[in-house]
Design a protein around this motif. Structure first.
Motif, PDB file in Angstrom:
ATOM      1  N   ILE A  37       3.385  15.965 -16.010  1.00 32.30           N
ATOM      2  CA  ILE A  37       2.840  14.610 -16.186  1.00 32.30           C
ATOM      3  C   ILE A  37       3.444  13.623 -15.163  1.00 32.30           C
ATOM      4  O   ILE A  37       3.346  12.411 -15.345  1.00 32.30           O
ATOM      5  CB  ILE A  37       3.072  14.111 -17.636  1.00 32.30           C
ATOM      6  CG1 ILE A  37       4.422  14.582 -18.227  1.00 32.30           C
ATOM      7  CG2 ILE A  37       2.012  14.662 -18.550  1.00 32.30           C
ATOM      8  CD1 ILE A  37       5.584  13.768 -17.848  1.00 32.30           C
ATOM      9  N   GLY A  38       4.028  14.149 -14.096  1.00 37.84           N
ATOM     10  CA  GLY A  38       4.629  13.290 -13.079  1.00 37.84           C
ATOM     11  C   GLY A  38       3.684  12.271 -12.478  1.00 37.84           C
ATOM     12  O   GLY A  38       4.035  11.080 -12.359  1.00 37.84           O
ATOM     13  N   PRO A  39       2.470  12.664 -12.076  1.00 35.28           N
ATOM     14  CA  PRO A  39       1.545  11.686 -11.484  1.00 35.28           C
ATOM     15  C   PRO A  39       1.228  10.516 -12.403  1.00 35.28           C
ATOM     16  O   PRO A  39       1.182   9.365 -11.960  1.00 35.28           O
ATOM     17  CB  PRO A  39       0.290  12.529 -11.204  1.00 35.28           C
ATOM     18  CG  PRO A  39       0.818  13.904 -10.999  1.00 35.28           C
ATOM     19  CD  PRO A  39       1.950  14.037 -11.980  1.00 35.28           C
ATOM     20  N   GLN A  40       1.029  10.793 -13.685  1.00 34.60           N
ATOM     21  CA  GLN A  40       0.730   9.716 -14.637  1.00 34.60           C
ATOM     22  C   GLN A  40       1.922   8.769 -14.788  1.00 34.60           C
ATOM     23  O   GLN A  40       1.754   7.547 -14.850  1.00 34.60           O
ATOM     24  CB  GLN A  40       0.360  10.293 -16.009  1.00 34.60           C
ATOM     25  CG  GLN A  40      -0.905  11.133 -16.021  1.00 34.60           C
ATOM     26  CD  GLN A  40      -0.619  12.608 -15.858  1.00 34.60           C
ATOM     27  OE1 GLN A  40       0.131  13.000 -14.964  1.00 34.60           O
ATOM     28  NE2 GLN A  40      -1.208  13.433 -16.712  1.00 34.60           N
ATOM     29  N   LEU A  41       3.122   9.337 -14.847  1.00 34.85           N
ATOM     30  CA  LEU A  41       4.322   8.512 -15.001  1.00 34.85           C
ATOM     31  C   LEU A  41       4.514   7.584 -13.812  1.00 34.85           C
ATOM     32  O   LEU A  41       4.833   6.401 -13.969  1.00 34.85           O
ATOM     33  CB  LEU A  41       5.558   9.401 -15.173  1.00 34.85           C
ATOM     34  CG  LEU A  41       5.606  10.294 -16.420  1.00 34.85           C
ATOM     35  CD1 LEU A  41       6.869  11.135 -16.421  1.00 34.85           C
ATOM     36  CD2 LEU A  41       5.508   9.464 -17.696  1.00 34.85           C
ATOM     37  N   LEU A  42       4.328   8.106 -12.611  1.00 36.02           N
ATOM     38  CA  LEU A  42       4.495   7.286 -11.414  1.00 36.02           C
ATOM     39  C   LEU A  42       3.410   6.232 -11.307  1.00 36.02           C
ATOM     40  O   LEU A  42       3.673   5.092 -10.895  1.00 36.02           O
ATOM     41  CB  LEU A  42       4.495   8.158 -10.160  1.00 36.02           C
ATOM     42  CG  LEU A  42       5.686   9.099  -9.973  1.00 36.02           C
ATOM     43  CD1 LEU A  42       5.670   9.681  -8.561  1.00 36.02           C
ATOM     44  CD2 LEU A  42       7.013   8.406 -10.239  1.00 36.02           C
ATOM     45  N   HIS A  61      -2.315   5.645 -21.008  1.00 36.20           N
ATOM     46  CA  HIS A  61      -3.608   5.913 -21.639  1.00 36.20           C
ATOM     47  C   HIS A  61      -4.212   4.647 -22.244  1.00 36.20           C
ATOM     48  O   HIS A  61      -5.450   4.491 -22.258  1.00 36.20           O
ATOM     49  CB  HIS A  61      -3.461   7.009 -22.692  1.00 36.20           C
ATOM     50  CG  HIS A  61      -3.277   8.368 -22.110  1.00 36.20           C
ATOM     51  ND1 HIS A  61      -4.279   9.029 -21.420  1.00 36.20           N
ATOM     52  CD2 HIS A  61      -2.207   9.203 -22.075  1.00 36.20           C
ATOM     53  CE1 HIS A  61      -3.846  10.199 -21.011  1.00 36.20           C
ATOM     54  NE2 HIS A  61      -2.586  10.331 -21.384  1.00 36.20           N
ATOM     55  N   LYS A  62      -3.381   3.731 -22.737  1.00 33.38           N
ATOM     56  CA  LYS A  62      -3.903   2.451 -23.231  1.00 33.38           C
ATOM     57  C   LYS A  62      -4.564   1.680 -22.101  1.00 33.38           C
ATOM     58  O   LYS A  62      -5.634   1.092 -22.263  1.00 33.38           O
ATOM     59  CB  LYS A  62      -2.773   1.617 -23.831  1.00 33.38           C
ATOM     60  CG  LYS A  62      -2.298   2.066 -25.199  1.00 33.38           C
ATOM     61  CD  LYS A  62      -1.157   1.176 -25.665  1.00 33.38           C
ATOM     62  CE  LYS A  62      -0.593   1.643 -26.992  1.00 33.38           C
ATOM     63  NZ  LYS A  62       0.558   0.810 -27.423  1.00 33.38           N
ATOM     64  N   GLY A  82       0.805  -1.206   0.000  1.00 30.94           N
ATOM     65  CA  GLY A  82       0.000   0.000   0.000  1.00 30.94           C
ATOM     66  C   GLY A  82       0.842   1.263   0.000  1.00 30.94           C
ATOM     67  O   GLY A  82       2.057   1.237   0.145  1.00 30.94           O
ATOM     68  N   GLY A  83       0.169   2.372  -0.134  1.00 31.77           N
ATOM     69  CA  GLY A  83       0.860   3.646  -0.203  1.00 31.77           C
ATOM     70  C   GLY A  83       0.703   4.268  -1.569  1.00 31.77           C
ATOM     71  O   GLY A  83       0.447   3.576  -2.555  1.00 31.77           O
ATOM     72  N   SER A  84       0.837   5.563  -1.634  1.00 33.89           N
ATOM     73  CA  SER A  84       0.701   6.252  -2.917  1.00 33.89           C
ATOM     74  C   SER A  84       1.920   5.985  -3.792  1.00 33.89           C
ATOM     75  O   SER A  84       2.986   5.627  -3.294  1.00 33.89           O
ATOM     76  CB  SER A  84       0.568   7.756  -2.680  1.00 33.89           C
ATOM     77  OG  SER A  84       1.815   8.296  -2.270  1.00 33.89           O
ATOM     78  N   PRO A  85       1.778   6.152  -5.113  1.00 39.67           N
ATOM     79  CA  PRO A  85       2.948   6.005  -5.993  1.00 39.67           C
ATOM     80  C   PRO A  85       4.112   6.894  -5.578  1.00 39.67           C
ATOM     81  O   PRO A  85       5.267   6.493  -5.689  1.00 39.67           O
ATOM     82  CB  PRO A  85       2.392   6.394  -7.366  1.00 39.67           C
ATOM     83  CG  PRO A  85       0.945   6.009  -7.295  1.00 39.67           C
ATOM     84  CD  PRO A  85       0.537   6.342  -5.891  1.00 39.67           C
TER      85      PRO A  85
END
Length: 292
Positions: free
Chosen positions: A168-173, A147-148, A34-37
């Motif tokens: 775009i850091g959140p998406q990458l992580l 996105h896929k 658990g835990g955020s990215p």
């Protein structure tokens, strides 16, 4: 900047989900908890570049395909550049990272490099770890996979090399810590063996280089051994690469079989639900006639 939770899988990369219940314990197991990215990322950047390289490969081994070897090669180059231009061989400052980016085929203007490097510094410590550099180097690939997996159309322009693309850091992580379903324990073990062999060889080279630099008889002996080592047939490395390739093929087959089985089960469940609904309807109608 906290990232969102993991999302449903997609077919292009194979169904993706956390592997805690499927894979045997491995060095990457703690990143499945658990835990955020971002919290997981804070732990990952404490590891050495080889460990960060290994985790990146675990997450993107399938989409990288035959180009996966470029990642360990980048790891070696990253450490050399960090050492030759700074005080550490495991981390760079923003100026070093921007220069490294420019020298590895990702040409930008000075301002573009500055903004992109600052944006990818996920913990805002003024330093760029190898995993942060990988997120920058492969950000278009990672965003496409993101996105896929979500089945969404990109808001970002992914047609080029992602030049000037920031925020775009959140998406990458999120995508980094969403491991592929086909990542079997055997494939993980092969990647870990590859990393361990690479690390051991590099450490041996460093030791011999240090001894050779001292000169004298021992230095000359170390220099000769270094030449032999660098020219030697890397039988063990080749064996590991073959094991890794076999594990990837097996994982791809397994992913396909499981996807077909999942689709079959979904159809069967839908048919059963439809039959149950028809029976319930008939039973209700029969009950109404009995009351009359």
């Amino acid at each position: 900047r906290l990232c969102g939770a993991s999302r449903p899988s997609h077919s292009a990369r194979g169904p993706r989900r956390a592997m805690a219940a499927l894979a045997a314990p491995s060095k990457g197991a703690k990143y499945r908890k658990g835990g955020s990215p971002l919290e997981k990322f804070e732990e990952l950047i404490k590891e050495d570049p080889a460990e960060q390289c290994e985790f990146f490969l675990k997450s993107f081994i399938f989409v990288l395909g035959d180009d996966w070897k470029a990642v360990p090669a980048l790891c070696t180059e990253f450490q050399k550049h960090a050492k030759s231009t700074g005080e550490s061989e495991t981390i760079m400052n923003h100026i070093q990272a921007a220069d490294f980016l420019q020298h590895h085929g990702l040409t930008r203007t000075g301002l573009e490099r500055k903004k992109e490097v600052e944006d990818i510094d996920q913990n805002n410590d003024g330093k760029i770890s190898f995993i942060e550099y990988l997120l920058l180097h492969y950000k278009v690939m990672i965003l496409k996979e993101y996105h896929k997996r979500l089945g969404t159309e990109p808001d970002e322009d992914l047609s080029g090399a992602g030049i000037g693309l920031t925020g775009i850091g959140p998406q990458l992580l999120d995508e980094l810590f969403t491991l592929p379903h086909g990542l079997s324990p055997q494939l993980e073990a092969a990647l870990e063996d590859f990393t361990n062999e690479k690390r051991a060889r590099e450490n041996r080279v460093k030791d011999l280089e240090a001894r050779a630099a001292k000169g004298g008889v021992k230095g000359m002996a170390a220099k000769n051994e270094l030449i032999i080592l660098e020219q030697a047939d890397q039988t063990e490395m080749n064996r590991i690469e073959l094991t890794l390739a076999a594990a990837k093929r097996k994982a791809n087959r397994t992913s396909g079989e499981e996807a077909l089985n999942a689709a079959k089960k979904k159809d069967e469940d839908a048919a059963k639900a439809d039959a149950d609904a028809r029976r319930a309807k008939m039973k209700a109608r029969a009950a109404m006639f009995e009351k009359k």
